[in-house]
Scaffold this motif. Structure first.
Motif, PDB file in Angstrom:
ATOM      1  N   ARG A 198     -10.364 -30.220 103.717  1.00 27.22           N
ATOM      2  CA  ARG A 198     -10.296 -29.687 105.084  1.00 27.22           C
ATOM      3  C   ARG A 198      -8.873 -29.374 105.514  1.00 27.22           C
ATOM      4  NH1 ARG A 198     -12.876 -34.433 108.406  1.00 27.22           N
ATOM      5  NH2 ARG A 198     -11.432 -35.528 106.987  1.00 27.22           N
ATOM      6  N   TYR A 199      -7.877 -29.838 104.738  1.00 24.93           N
ATOM      7  CA  TYR A 199      -6.492 -29.719 105.173  1.00 24.93           C
ATOM      8  C   TYR A 199      -5.612 -29.093 104.092  1.00 24.93           C
ATOM      9  CZ  TYR A 199      -7.961 -32.983 108.815  1.00 24.93           C
ATOM     10  OH  TYR A 199      -8.619 -33.574 109.864  1.00 24.93           O
ATOM     11  N   ALA A 200      -4.580 -28.391 104.560  1.00 24.69           N
ATOM     12  CA  ALA A 200      -3.530 -27.863 103.700  1.00 24.69           C
ATOM     13  C   ALA A 200      -2.207 -28.066 104.430  1.00 24.69           C
ATOM     14  CB  ALA A 200      -3.771 -26.395 103.380  1.00 24.69           C
ATOM     15  N   SER A 201      -1.111 -27.663 103.795  1.00 30.36           N
ATOM     16  CA  SER A 201       0.212 -27.846 104.397  1.00 30.36           C
ATOM     17  C   SER A 201       0.919 -26.511 104.496  1.00 30.36           C
ATOM     18  CB  SER A 201       1.054 -28.814 103.569  1.00 30.36           C
ATOM     19  OG  SER A 201       0.453 -30.090 103.515  1.00 30.36           O
ATOM     20  N   LEU A 202       1.627 -26.335 105.605  1.00 23.73           N
ATOM     21  CA  LEU A 202       2.502 -25.171 105.752  1.00 23.73           C
ATOM     22  C   LEU A 202       3.928 -25.682 105.584  1.00 23.73           C
ATOM     23  CD1 LEU A 202       2.487 -22.122 106.379  1.00 23.73           C
ATOM     24  CD2 LEU A 202       2.973 -22.713 108.763  1.00 23.73           C
ATOM     25  N   THR A 203       4.499 -25.407 104.436  1.00 27.97           N
ATOM     26  CA  THR A 203       5.821 -25.949 104.095  1.00 27.97           C
ATOM     27  C   THR A 203       6.926 -24.947 104.405  1.00 27.97           C
ATOM     28  OG1 THR A 203       5.636 -25.142 101.816  1.00 27.97           O
ATOM     29  CG2 THR A 203       4.788 -27.346 102.276  1.00 27.97           C
ATOM     30  N   GLU A 204       8.163 -25.460 104.359  1.00 28.85           N
ATOM     31  CA  GLU A 204       9.356 -24.626 104.535  1.00 28.85           C
ATOM     32  C   GLU A 204       9.350 -23.898 105.880  1.00 28.85           C
ATOM     33  OE1 GLU A 204       9.413 -22.047 101.187  1.00 28.85           O
ATOM     34  OE2 GLU A 204       9.585 -23.649  99.724  1.00 28.85           O
ATOM     35  N   TYR A 205       8.869 -24.599 106.915  1.00 25.86           N
ATOM     36  CA  TYR A 205       8.870 -23.985 108.251  1.00 25.86           C
ATOM     37  C   TYR A 205      10.095 -24.489 109.010  1.00 25.86           C
ATOM     38  CZ  TYR A 205       6.988 -21.667 112.314  1.00 25.86           C
ATOM     39  OH  TYR A 205       6.807 -20.808 113.371  1.00 25.86           O
ATOM     40  N   VAL A 232      -6.120 -18.832 109.835  1.00 26.65           N
ATOM     41  CA  VAL A 232      -5.963 -19.823 108.769  1.00 26.65           C
ATOM     42  C   VAL A 232      -6.414 -21.204 109.233  1.00 26.65           C
ATOM     43  CG1 VAL A 232      -4.324 -21.000 107.262  1.00 26.65           C
ATOM     44  CG2 VAL A 232      -4.088 -18.548 107.695  1.00 26.65           C
ATOM     45  N   GLY A 233      -5.978 -21.622 110.408  1.00 29.43           N
ATOM     46  CA  GLY A 233      -6.330 -22.941 110.925  1.00 29.43           C
ATOM     47  C   GLY A 233      -5.459 -23.304 112.103  1.00 29.43           C
ATOM     48  N   VAL A 234      -5.388 -24.602 112.415  1.00 27.82           N
ATOM     49  CA  VAL A 234      -4.573 -25.087 113.529  1.00 27.82           C
ATOM     50  C   VAL A 234      -3.714 -26.261 113.055  1.00 27.82           C
ATOM     51  CG1 VAL A 234      -6.184 -24.339 115.321  1.00 27.82           C
ATOM     52  CG2 VAL A 234      -6.418 -26.625 114.330  1.00 27.82           C
ATOM     53  N   PHE A 246      13.665 -28.342 107.595  1.00 25.59           N
ATOM     54  CA  PHE A 246      12.350 -27.719 107.635  1.00 25.59           C
ATOM     55  C   PHE A 246      11.270 -28.745 107.981  1.00 25.59           C
ATOM     56  CE2 PHE A 246      14.897 -25.104 104.822  1.00 25.59           C
ATOM     57  CZ  PHE A 246      14.605 -23.815 105.252  1.00 25.59           C
ATOM     58  N   TYR A 247      10.185 -28.221 108.539  1.00 19.80           N
ATOM     59  CA  TYR A 247       8.991 -29.027 108.807  1.00 19.80           C
ATOM     60  C   TYR A 247       7.969 -28.822 107.695  1.00 19.80           C
ATOM     61  CZ  TYR A 247      10.120 -30.063 113.729  1.00 19.80           C
ATOM     62  OH  TYR A 247      10.691 -30.531 114.882  1.00 19.80           O
ATOM     63  N   SER A 248       7.117 -29.828 107.550  1.00 15.31           N
ATOM     64  CA  SER A 248       5.894 -29.680 106.763  1.00 15.31           C
ATOM     65  C   SER A 248       4.737 -29.868 107.750  1.00 15.31           C
ATOM     66  CB  SER A 248       5.831 -30.719 105.643  1.00 15.31           C
ATOM     67  OG  SER A 248       4.608 -30.599 104.940  1.00 15.31           O
ATOM     68  N   LEU A 249       3.980 -28.804 107.988  1.00 15.99           N
ATOM     69  CA  LEU A 249       2.924 -28.834 108.999  1.00 15.99           C
ATOM     70  C   LEU A 249       1.574 -29.137 108.347  1.00 15.99           C
ATOM     71  CD1 LEU A 249       3.893 -25.569 110.935  1.00 15.99           C
ATOM     72  CD2 LEU A 249       4.842 -27.867 111.181  1.00 15.99           C
ATOM     73  N   LYS A 250       0.869 -30.100 108.893  1.00 16.29           N
ATOM     74  CA  LYS A 250      -0.478 -30.403 108.413  1.00 16.29           C
ATOM     75  C   LYS A 250      -1.456 -29.463 109.116  1.00 16.29           C
ATOM     76  CE  LYS A 250      -3.911 -34.110 107.942  1.00 16.29           C
ATOM     77  NZ  LYS A 250      -4.249 -35.529 108.266  1.00 16.29           N
ATOM     78  N   ILE A 251      -2.139 -28.646 108.336  1.00 13.62           N
ATOM     79  CA  ILE A 251      -3.014 -27.614 108.889  1.00 13.62           C
ATOM     80  C   ILE A 251      -4.473 -27.971 108.647  1.00 13.62           C
ATOM     81  CG2 ILE A 251      -3.559 -25.163 108.936  1.00 13.62           C
ATOM     82  CD1 ILE A 251      -0.659 -25.880 109.714  1.00 13.62           C
ATOM     83  N   LYS A 252      -5.244 -28.011 109.711  1.00 14.75           N
ATOM     84  CA  LYS A 252      -6.703 -28.159 109.582  1.00 14.75           C
ATOM     85  C   LYS A 252      -7.281 -26.774 109.351  1.00 14.75           C
ATOM     86  CE  LYS A 252     -10.862 -29.923 111.901  1.00 14.75           C
ATOM     87  NZ  LYS A 252     -11.361 -30.630 110.720  1.00 14.75           N
ATOM     88  N   LEU A 253      -7.775 -26.530 108.154  1.00 14.17           N
ATOM     89  CA  LEU A 253      -8.243 -25.198 107.770  1.00 14.17           C
ATOM     90  C   LEU A 253      -9.467 -24.774 108.574  1.00 14.17           C
ATOM     91  CD1 LEU A 253      -7.865 -25.589 103.911  1.00 14.17           C
ATOM     92  CD2 LEU A 253      -6.337 -24.334 105.451  1.00 14.17           C
ATOM     93  N   SER A 254      -9.501 -23.509 108.939  1.00 15.23           N
ATOM     94  CA  SER A 254     -10.641 -22.978 109.706  1.00 15.23           C
ATOM     95  C   SER A 254     -11.862 -22.763 108.830  1.00 15.23           C
ATOM     96  CB  SER A 254     -10.254 -21.659 110.368  1.00 15.23           C
ATOM     97  OG  SER A 254      -9.888 -20.694 109.378  1.00 15.23           O
ATOM     98  N   THR A 255     -11.660 -22.523 107.549  1.00 23.04           N
ATOM     99  CA  THR A 255     -12.772 -22.246 106.629  1.00 23.04           C
ATOM    100  C   THR A 255     -13.380 -23.537 106.108  1.00 23.04           C
ATOM    101  OG1 THR A 255     -11.756 -20.160 105.929  1.00 23.04           O
ATOM    102  CG2 THR A 255     -13.439 -21.108 104.486  1.00 23.04           C
TER     103      THR A 255
END
Length: 286
Positions: A198-205, A232-234, A246-255
């Motif tokens: 259910r989750y992915a990461s948005l890195t290098e933000y 993509v998600g929230v 940089f941040y590493s964002l935990k993303i709850k995927l929409s799919t």
């Protein structure tokens, strides 16, 4: 028996009287046509009323079973109506979602006809997950085509045969997609590090960008695979990455990858832009 005989003896005069009355009435109604017609009319009226009353009484007691039957039939009809409404709603909802998705998210970028495919096989519990779809080269499927669902981003086509294609989804460590926060021009890299599908990461933000929980993540449009604005998600949480800048964002995927049934394949960038970017890449490599 003795009591009955005593009763008959004591009231014998009444029985004789009734018997004689019956004989008298018989002779009167049988010998006179007027009295006979009055008797038959009255008896018919009385009999009709008796039948009417008895019929009403019997029908009243039969209402319970009739009501139960009506309730069962009504419940069955209500169930059929509910199923029909759900079916119509699903058809309308699917049509509206697809049309809105194509219009709002793709706009004029989708120059080639979109390809709708059915998911034939799908894994979400492996390290290197994959998806098999029922469209291939004969349907216009080529490698590096972006794949989305009505919920959001899915992955990219990695190989295709004549009738089938393999999709590398977000849920694969080899997947890298350029994404950003909605209404922002700063992009990060969407990766899946295994574990929860259910989750992915948005890195290098970059940390200088404003980040809040609940922000919407969409594709940036900076790659050949997806146009800008695909959902993509929230953001569910964020923390400092390996680099403090940089941040590493935990993303709850929409799919919901576990329930994928249909997907939409995108044609990607036009050939002219691909050719220009390839020329720039060749120059840089020289």
């Amino acid at each position: 028996m003795h009591n009955l005989i005593n009763f008959l003896r004591k009231n014998s005069h009444w029985f004789v009287f009734i018997f004689l009355e019956i004989i008298c009435f018989y002779f009167i109604f049988s010998s006179n046509s007027f009295q006979k017609s009055v008797f038959f009319n009255s008896s018919n009226e009385f009999t009709g009323r008796v039948y009417t009353i008895s019929g009403n009484v019997l029908s009243y007691f039969g209402l319970r079973s009739e009501n139960e039957e009506l309730l069962l039939k009504n419940a069955d009809l209500q169930s059929q109506i509910a199923e029909l409404k759900d079916y119509i709603y699903d058809l309308e909802n699917d049509s509206l979602k697809t049309n809105a998705f194509i219009t709002d998210s793709l706009g004029t970028r989708q120059k080639e006809p979109h390809i709708i495919a059915r998911v034939e096989n799908n894994t979400i519990s492996q390290i290197y997950n994959f998806i098999i779809i029922n469209k291939g080269k004969k349907d216009g499927v080529v490698t590096d085509m972006g794949v989305v669902s009505q919920q959001g981003i899915v992955g990219v086509v990695r190989d295709a045969t004549l009738n089938y294609a393999v999709v590398q989804p977000v849920l694969n460590p080899h997947s890298r997609f350029s994404c950003k926060i909605l209404n922002s021009n700063t992009a990060g890299t969407l990766v899946w590090e295994g574990g929860d599908p259910r989750y992915a990461s948005l890195t290098e933000y970059p940390k200088y960008e404003k980040v809040e929980k609940g922000d919407t993540i969409v594709t940036s449009g900076f790659s050949d695979i997806f146009p800008e604005g695909i959902f993509v998600g929230v953001i569910e949480d964020y923390k400092s990455g390996t680099n403090d800048n940089f941040y590493s964002l935990k993303i709850k995927l929409s799919t919901d990858f576990g329930s994928l049934k249909r997907v939409l394949l995108l044609s990607g960038k036009d050939d002219e832009r691909k050719e220009l970017e390839q020329k720039i890449k060749n120059v840089q490599e020289q």
